[in-house]
Design an enzyme around this catalytic site. Structure first.
Site, PDB file in Angstrom:
ATOM      1  N   CYS A  96     -53.603  -9.617 100.928  1.00 52.70           N
ATOM      2  CA  CYS A  96     -54.948  -8.802 101.120  1.00 52.70           C
ATOM      3  C   CYS A  96     -55.203  -7.968  99.764  1.00 52.70           C
ATOM      4  CB  CYS A  96     -54.695  -8.038 102.355  1.00 52.70           C
ATOM      5  SG  CYS A  96     -56.123  -6.569 102.609  1.00 52.70           S
ATOM      6  N   HIS A 168     -53.205 -18.639 100.578  1.00 55.63           N
ATOM      7  CA  HIS A 168     -54.724 -18.683 100.380  1.00 55.63           C
ATOM      8  C   HIS A 168     -54.740 -19.000  98.857  1.00 55.63           C
ATOM      9  CE1 HIS A 168     -58.750 -15.858 100.382  1.00 55.63           C
ATOM     10  NE2 HIS A 168     -59.024 -16.824  99.781  1.00 55.63           N
TER      11      HIS A 168
HETATM   12  C1  LIG Z   1     -63.256 -10.044 107.894  1.00 53.97           C
HETATM   13  C2  LIG Z   1     -62.311 -10.396 107.299  1.00 53.97           C
HETATM   14  C3  LIG Z   1     -60.929  -9.611 107.106  1.00 53.97           C
HETATM   15  C4  LIG Z   1     -59.614 -10.103 106.908  1.00 53.97           C
HETATM   16  N1  LIG Z   1     -58.352  -9.506 107.092  1.00 53.97           N
HETATM   17  C5  LIG Z   1     -57.481 -10.176 106.637  1.00 53.97           C
HETATM   18  C6  LIG Z   1     -55.985  -9.337 106.948  1.00 53.97           C
HETATM   19  O1  LIG Z   1     -56.052  -8.616 107.674  1.00 53.97           O
HETATM   20  N2  LIG Z   1     -54.901 -10.126 106.783  1.00 53.97           N
HETATM   21  C7  LIG Z   1     -54.953 -11.214 105.554  1.00 53.97           C
HETATM   22  O2  LIG Z   1     -53.873 -11.415 105.483  1.00 53.97           O
HETATM   23  N3  LIG Z   1     -56.173 -11.885 105.231  1.00 53.97           N
HETATM   24  C8  LIG Z   1     -57.273 -11.130 105.732  1.00 53.97           C
HETATM   25  N4  LIG Z   1     -58.370 -11.829 105.591  1.00 53.97           N
HETATM   26  C9  LIG Z   1     -58.395 -13.084 104.912  1.00 53.97           C
HETATM   27  C10 LIG Z   1     -58.413 -14.401 105.577  1.00 53.97           C
HETATM   28  O3  LIG Z   1     -57.104 -14.343 106.508  1.00 53.97           O
HETATM   29  C11 LIG Z   1     -58.282 -15.640 104.886  1.00 53.97           C
HETATM   30  O4  LIG Z   1     -57.223 -15.570 103.874  1.00 53.97           O
HETATM   31  C12 LIG Z   1     -59.748 -15.658 103.877  1.00 53.97           C
HETATM   32  O5  LIG Z   1     -60.872 -15.108 104.674  1.00 53.97           O
HETATM   33  C13 LIG Z   1     -60.035 -16.989 103.282  1.00 53.97           C
HETATM   34  O6  LIG Z   1     -59.970 -17.970 104.531  1.00 53.97           O
HETATM   35  P1  LIG Z   1     -61.459 -18.460 104.640  1.00 53.97           P
HETATM   36  O7  LIG Z   1     -61.965 -19.013 103.314  1.00 53.97           O
HETATM   37  O8  LIG Z   1     -61.242 -19.715 105.573  1.00 53.97           O
HETATM   38  O9  LIG Z   1     -62.246 -17.555 105.135  1.00 53.97           O
HETATM   39  C14 LIG Z   1     -59.619 -11.336 106.101  1.00 53.97           C
HETATM   40  C15 LIG Z   1     -60.834 -12.106 105.702  1.00 53.97           C
HETATM   41  C16 LIG Z   1     -62.060 -11.595 106.479  1.00 53.97           C
HETATM   42  C17 LIG Z   1     -63.395 -12.378 106.138  1.00 53.97           C
END
Ligand SMILES: Cc1cc2nc3c(=O)[nH]c(=O)nc-3n(C[C@H](O)[C@H](O)[C@H](O)COP(=O)(O)O)c2cc1C
Length: 330
Positions: A96, A168
């Site tokens: 994060c 990620h």
């Molecule tokens: C609204 C939102 C909140 C998120 N909160 C967290 C979190 O609490 N912990 C975390 O490790 N990643 C968090 N992320 C990142 C996601 O877990 C993920 O790594 C990121 O969105 C990339 O994946 P995607 O492209 O499939 O969305 C968050 C992402 C979004 C969109």
């Protein structure tokens, strides 16, 4: 019958999005995939209302808890509290991009300090009993050069018997980019996840970052152990509707999105009777019919009516009726 472990397909931890209501809803679409909670910070769990912060429904299992924190003792204490529930794993957030918060450092900034990360994970493992520990990382932060830092970072924690290492697959830029920009601007480098797996085959490596279509993405499963879906799972949840069948060799929970949504009514009645507003659930189901005729009116009915006092399941039925009506009038 599950042929693959749950982490083969997972829904990402997402603050304010992967709430307990959203997760129950997701279970109407996939029973087999692993779901992550929102991040809970260790100090919040230790000093706050742990029961509320960990609240979940057995229907959500397999469920992984994500913790945030950087103090090994506090993380151990939080893990001890959490380990009273049968989580699939307890995950440390190392991805994060938020910098320091009041409660201390957590997330991607810890990737600058592998020694501390190791201490944190070891402390969690010592407190988690039978529940395995895992980590979610970026490929690097700020000026780090992943060519030089990524494998050494992972090597530093690779002997800790992590249940999963989710990558990620982009850097986090802590200075100058917002969390949202940090999910879009640093370029994706999924090969970096494969590099980790190649270098350390005993690790269970899960790829995350802009995956949208399991039918296409599953090609990665020849080289990696799992795929984690964040925004796509949230905005277009039906994209995971086939994974129970295609990946896990089970049957799909429901044949249509309407059926899936209606299967949540029993849960919802229970929540409404406890005073939970309908909108706390319906805000997570707006993307269920994305491109279907009537979807716009479905969303409008839910956003306009679900927050009204006394709103009940009839609001969802009225929203669903737009899909049927518009199909008939086509
Ligand atoms: C609204 C939102 C909140 C998120 N909160 C967290 C979190 O609490 N912990 C975390 O490790 N990643 C968090 N992320 C990142 C996601 O877990 C993920 O790594 C990121 O969105 C990339 O994946 P995607 O492209 O499939 O969305 C968050 C992402 C979004 C969109």
């Amino acid at each position: 019958m599950t042929q693959h472990p749950a982490h083969t397909i997972s829904q990402a931890p997402m603050m304010d999005w992967s709430t307990r209501h959203q997760r129950v809803f997701m279970r109407s679409i996939t029973r087999q995939s692993l779901l992550y909670t929102e991040m809970v910070t260790a100090p919040a769990l230790v000093f706050g209302d742990a029961e509320r912060l960990l609240e979940h429904n057995p229907a959500e299992y397999p469920l992984a808890l994500q913790l945030g924190g950087s103090d090994p003792e506090q993380l151990a204490a939080a893990t001890r509290i959490a380990a009273q529930h049968p989580y699939y794993e307890i995950n440390l957030n190392l991805g994060c991009p938020s910098d320091r918060v009041q409660s201390g450092q957590f997330g991607a900034s810890l990737m600058a300090d592998p020694v501390r990360v190791r201490e944190c994970l070891q402390a969690m493992a010592s407190a988690s009993g039978p529940i395995p520990i895992s980590a979610k990382i970026r490929i690097g932060i700020d000026e780090q050069d992943p060519d030089k830092t990524l494998l050494p970072f992972v090597e530093h924690i690779a002997d800790l018997n992590l249940n999963t290492l989710t990558v990620h697959a982009r850097k986090a830029i802590l200075k100058g980019l917002s969390p949202k920009q940090n999910r879009e601007i640093p370029p994706l480098q999924p090969e970096r996840a494969a590099d980790i797996k190649r270098a350390m085959p005993h690790l269970t490596v899960v790829l995350n970052g802009q995956l949208e279509n399991p039918a296409v993405d599953s090609a990665w499963l020849n080289r990696l152990d799992g795929l984690m879906y964040g925004r796509a799972a949230y905005h277009t949840p039906w994209c995971l509707a086939d994974v129970d069948r295609s990946i896990f060799g089970d049957s799909a929970p429901h044949a249509s999105p309407e059926e899936a949504l209606r299967s949540c009514y029993g849960y919802l009645e229970g929540e409404l009777s406890k005073g939970v507003p309908l909108a706390h659930f319906t805000r997570h189901v707006l993307g269920l019919f994305k491109d279907r005729p009537g979807a716009r009116n479905y969303r409008r009915t839910l956003t306009e009516d679900a927050h009204k006092p006394g709103a009940g399941i009839d609001v969802i039925e009225r929203a669903l009726a737009h899909l049927t009506l518009e199909r008939k009038t086509q």
